[in-house]
Design an enzyme around this catalytic site. Structure first.
Site, mmCIF file in Angstrom:
data_model
loop_
_atom_site.group_PDB
_atom_site.id
_atom_site.type_symbol
_atom_site.label_atom_id
_atom_site.label_comp_id
_atom_site.label_asym_id
_atom_site.label_seq_id
_atom_site.Cartn_x
_atom_site.Cartn_y
_atom_site.Cartn_z
ATOM 1 N N SER A 121 11.396 7.658 78.567
ATOM 2 C CA SER A 121 10.707 7.618 79.853
ATOM 3 C C SER A 121 9.344 6.954 79.726
ATOM 4 O O SER A 121 8.702 6.672 80.729
ATOM 5 C CB SER A 121 10.556 9.029 80.416
ATOM 6 O OG SER A 121 10.036 9.887 79.441
ATOM 7 N N HIS A 142 16.817 3.665 81.460
ATOM 8 C CA HIS A 142 16.194 4.944 81.819
ATOM 9 C C HIS A 142 16.937 5.590 82.992
ATOM 10 O O HIS A 142 16.812 5.147 84.130
ATOM 11 C CB HIS A 142 14.710 4.689 82.167
ATOM 12 C CG HIS A 142 13.935 5.930 82.443
ATOM 13 N ND1 HIS A 142 12.808 5.948 83.234
ATOM 14 C CD2 HIS A 142 14.114 7.207 82.040
ATOM 15 C CE1 HIS A 142 12.348 7.175 83.303
ATOM 16 N NE2 HIS A 142 13.115 7.963 82.591
ATOM 17 N N GLU A 154 16.677 2.642 85.575
ATOM 18 C CA GLU A 154 15.556 1.706 85.450
ATOM 19 C C GLU A 154 15.774 0.914 84.159
ATOM 20 O O GLU A 154 15.817 1.495 83.071
ATOM 21 C CB GLU A 154 14.272 2.545 85.375
ATOM 22 C CG GLU A 154 13.004 1.774 85.222
ATOM 23 C CD GLU A 154 11.775 2.683 85.217
ATOM 24 O OE1 GLU A 154 10.756 2.275 85.784
ATOM 25 O OE2 GLU A 154 11.815 3.792 84.653
ATOM 26 N N ASN A 192 7.791 6.258 86.337
ATOM 27 C CA ASN A 192 6.747 7.213 85.945
ATOM 28 C C ASN A 192 5.332 6.708 86.181
ATOM 29 O O ASN A 192 4.393 7.500 86.245
ATOM 30 C CB ASN A 192 6.954 7.649 84.493
ATOM 31 C CG ASN A 192 8.101 8.630 84.397
ATOM 32 O OD1 ASN A 192 8.255 9.490 85.262
ATOM 33 N ND2 ASN A 192 8.924 8.503 83.373
HETATM 34 N N1 CAA Z 1 24.215 18.131 87.275
HETATM 35 C C1 CAA Z 1 25.161 17.658 88.100
HETATM 36 N N2 CAA Z 1 25.141 17.803 89.434
HETATM 37 C C2 CAA Z 1 24.129 18.506 89.951
HETATM 38 C C3 CAA Z 1 23.095 19.053 89.159
HETATM 39 C C4 CAA Z 1 23.174 18.850 87.761
HETATM 40 N N3 CAA Z 1 22.257 19.316 86.919
HETATM 41 N N4 CAA Z 1 22.232 19.698 89.965
HETATM 42 C C5 CAA Z 1 22.695 19.546 91.234
HETATM 43 N N5 CAA Z 1 23.836 18.838 91.210
HETATM 44 C C6 CAA Z 1 24.643 18.425 92.366
HETATM 45 C C7 CAA Z 1 25.315 19.614 93.031
HETATM 46 O O1 CAA Z 1 26.563 19.879 92.448
HETATM 47 C C8 CAA Z 1 25.454 19.134 94.470
HETATM 48 O O2 CAA Z 1 26.578 18.295 94.600
HETATM 49 P P1 CAA Z 1 27.409 18.221 95.996
HETATM 50 O O3 CAA Z 1 26.434 17.882 97.062
HETATM 51 O O4 CAA Z 1 28.409 17.155 95.776
HETATM 52 O O5 CAA Z 1 27.998 19.575 96.162
HETATM 53 C C9 CAA Z 1 24.206 18.254 94.674
HETATM 54 O O6 CAA Z 1 23.763 17.879 93.344
HETATM 55 C C10 CAA Z 1 23.108 18.992 95.378
HETATM 56 O O7 CAA Z 1 22.822 20.155 94.608
HETATM 57 P P2 CAA Z 1 22.370 21.552 95.245
HETATM 58 O O8 CAA Z 1 22.958 21.690 96.604
HETATM 59 O O9 CAA Z 1 22.643 22.617 94.233
HETATM 60 O O10 CAA Z 1 20.811 21.490 95.282
HETATM 61 P P3 CAA Z 1 19.842 20.534 96.048
HETATM 62 O O11 CAA Z 1 20.410 20.009 97.309
HETATM 63 O O12 CAA Z 1 18.585 21.282 96.061
HETATM 64 O O13 CAA Z 1 19.700 19.268 95.066
HETATM 65 C C11 CAA Z 1 18.693 18.065 93.326
HETATM 66 C C12 CAA Z 1 19.309 19.396 93.743
HETATM 67 C C13 CAA Z 1 19.767 16.988 93.333
HETATM 68 C C14 CAA Z 1 18.200 18.264 91.889
HETATM 69 C C15 CAA Z 1 17.540 17.686 94.336
HETATM 70 O O14 CAA Z 1 16.647 18.757 94.438
HETATM 71 C C16 CAA Z 1 16.781 16.461 93.932
HETATM 72 O O15 CAA Z 1 17.215 15.341 94.174
HETATM 73 N N6 CAA Z 1 15.583 16.648 93.327
HETATM 74 C C17 CAA Z 1 14.752 15.564 92.840
HETATM 75 C C18 CAA Z 1 15.221 15.178 91.477
HETATM 76 C C19 CAA Z 1 14.382 14.065 90.898
HETATM 77 O O16 CAA Z 1 13.402 13.609 91.442
HETATM 78 N N7 CAA Z 1 14.811 13.605 89.712
HETATM 79 C C20 CAA Z 1 14.095 12.587 88.991
HETATM 80 C C21 CAA Z 1 13.155 13.241 88.048
HETATM 81 S S1 CAA Z 1 12.222 12.051 87.164
HETATM 82 C C22 CAA Z 1 13.195 11.637 85.887
HETATM 83 O O17 CAA Z 1 14.277 12.105 85.678
HETATM 84 C C23 CAA Z 1 12.659 10.594 85.000
HETATM 85 C C24 CAA Z 1 11.568 10.898 84.076
HETATM 86 O O18 CAA Z 1 11.328 10.062 83.233
HETATM 87 C C25 CAA Z 1 10.735 12.101 84.117
#
Ligand code: CAA
Length: 284
Positions: A121, A142, A154, A192
């Site tokens: 990252s 990424h 990315e 990031n």
């Molecule tokens: N693995 C697989 N699928 C997952 C999961 C996981 N860990 N967590 C959630 N899901 C799936 C669920 O199964 C669900 O699927 P369906 O809609 O098909 O049923 C869907 O995602 C939505 O999940 P939930 O209903 O349980 O929960 P939610 O609606 O609150 O969504 C979330 C959860 C997808 C994590 C959402 O909150 C989200 O998009 N959050 C932001 C995540 C983000 O910004 N990620 C990037 C972080 S930065 C990074 O990764 C890079 C870095 O370098 C730091």
């Protein structure tokens, strides 16, 4: 050099590695997951199986797709087992020394045509590439967490990365159903560079008493339509990871606007790392 990718090795079976392996197998790649920790491999295998079964029970895919996808993945604690892979995606601990050692080893054992990608990252792809004898075949790939859900990959082009390597990595990400963007190899790349200062600024707002953790999160969720507020997201990513990325931005860009918030540092010093150890800005 052949750049047709059919088999993918994933280094590391943690949160990111197992997600990458799952998506690659679902996209019909042959996948080998490597980890030094046998228990972590067993956990990853079980986790992927459960994720696939969950998808089938929700009607996202056929029951038969679960076994078909599992059959595409092999788990190994022997790095030599990866030697025939066309592409390696390294998703090990975010530590320069560890990554450098892994890339030196991969460079030694993999066939000359293989492409080496890192899911880092924030660590420089140019620096990682420089420890290998094939810097033209090293790129950043990424993925975002959770990998099966987030649409983005990315792509990072190091100084020596050729267009051919970059196009091969792009085609692979697209075959996995991801949208690929191109970022240059500067601290934090694109995601990031923008995301972490926002999280860091939320920490400053809390530190200065502007609003509470839950109110800042509500502000960003309800006011800006973000799926998670900055503190929920920081806990999800890991506060140690957020701090490490801020330090890379601060050191690499030299601008005081990237100074990590003292409160973020204090939380990490206290061992509040987020969801992974059940204590961060929230308790789990
Ligand atoms: N693995 C697989 N699928 C997952 C999961 C996981 N860990 N967590 C959630 N899901 C799936 C669920 O199964 C669900 O699927 P369906 O809609 O098909 O049923 C869907 O995602 C939505 O999940 P939930 O209903 O349980 O929960 P939610 O609606 O609150 O969504 C979330 C959860 C997808 C994590 C959402 O909150 C989200 O998009 N959050 C932001 C995540 C983000 O910004 N990620 C990037 C972080 S930065 C990074 O990764 C890079 C870095 O370098 C730091």
């Amino acid at each position: 050099m052949s750049t047709s990718i059919e088999s993918i090795a994933v280094i590391g079976s943690g949160q990111m590695g197992r997600g990458i392996a799952q998506v690659a197998a679902m996209s019909d790649y042959s996948v080998k997951v490597y980890d030094i920790d046998k228990k972590a491999l067993d956990f990853a295998k079980d986790f992927i199986q459960k994720q696939l079964e969950k998808g089938a029970s929700k009607g996202k895919w056929e029951e038969s797709f679960v076994q078909k996808s599992m059959d595409k993945i092999e788990f190994s604690a022997q790095i030599d087992d990866l030697k025939d892979c066309d592409l390696v995606v390294e998703a090990a601990t975010e530590n320069k020394g560890i990554k450098f050692e892994i890339f030196k080893e991969l460079d030694r054992i993999l066939k000359p045509s293989a492409i080496l990608a890192s899911n880092t990252s924030s660590i420089s792809i140019t620096e990682i590439a420089a420890v290998t004898k094939r810097p033209t075949q090293v790129a950043g790939m990424h993925f975002m967490n959770p990998v099966p859900v987030m649409k983005l990959v990315e792509g990072i082009k190091g100084l020596e990365t050729t267009d051919e390597t970059f196009e091969a990595v792009k085609a692979c990400a697209e075959k996995m159903g991801k949208v690929f963007i191109k970022a240059s190899d500067y601290p934090g790349f694109a995601v990031n560079r923008v995301l972490m200062p926002m999280i860091n600024e939320a920490c400053y707002a809390l530190f200065e008493g502007v609003a509470s953790v839950s109110d800042i999160d509500s502000a960003m969720k309800l006011g800006c339509n973000q799926p998670m507020g900055p503190f929920e997201l920081a806990d999800f990513i890991g506060l140690d990871t957020c701090l490490a990325i801020m330090e890379v931005l601060h050191d690499g860009l030299g601008d005081t606007k990237y100074r990590p918030c003292p409160l973020l540092k204090q939380y990490v010093s206290a061992g509040r790392l987020g969801r992974k150890n059940k204590r961060g800005f929230y308790e789990y």
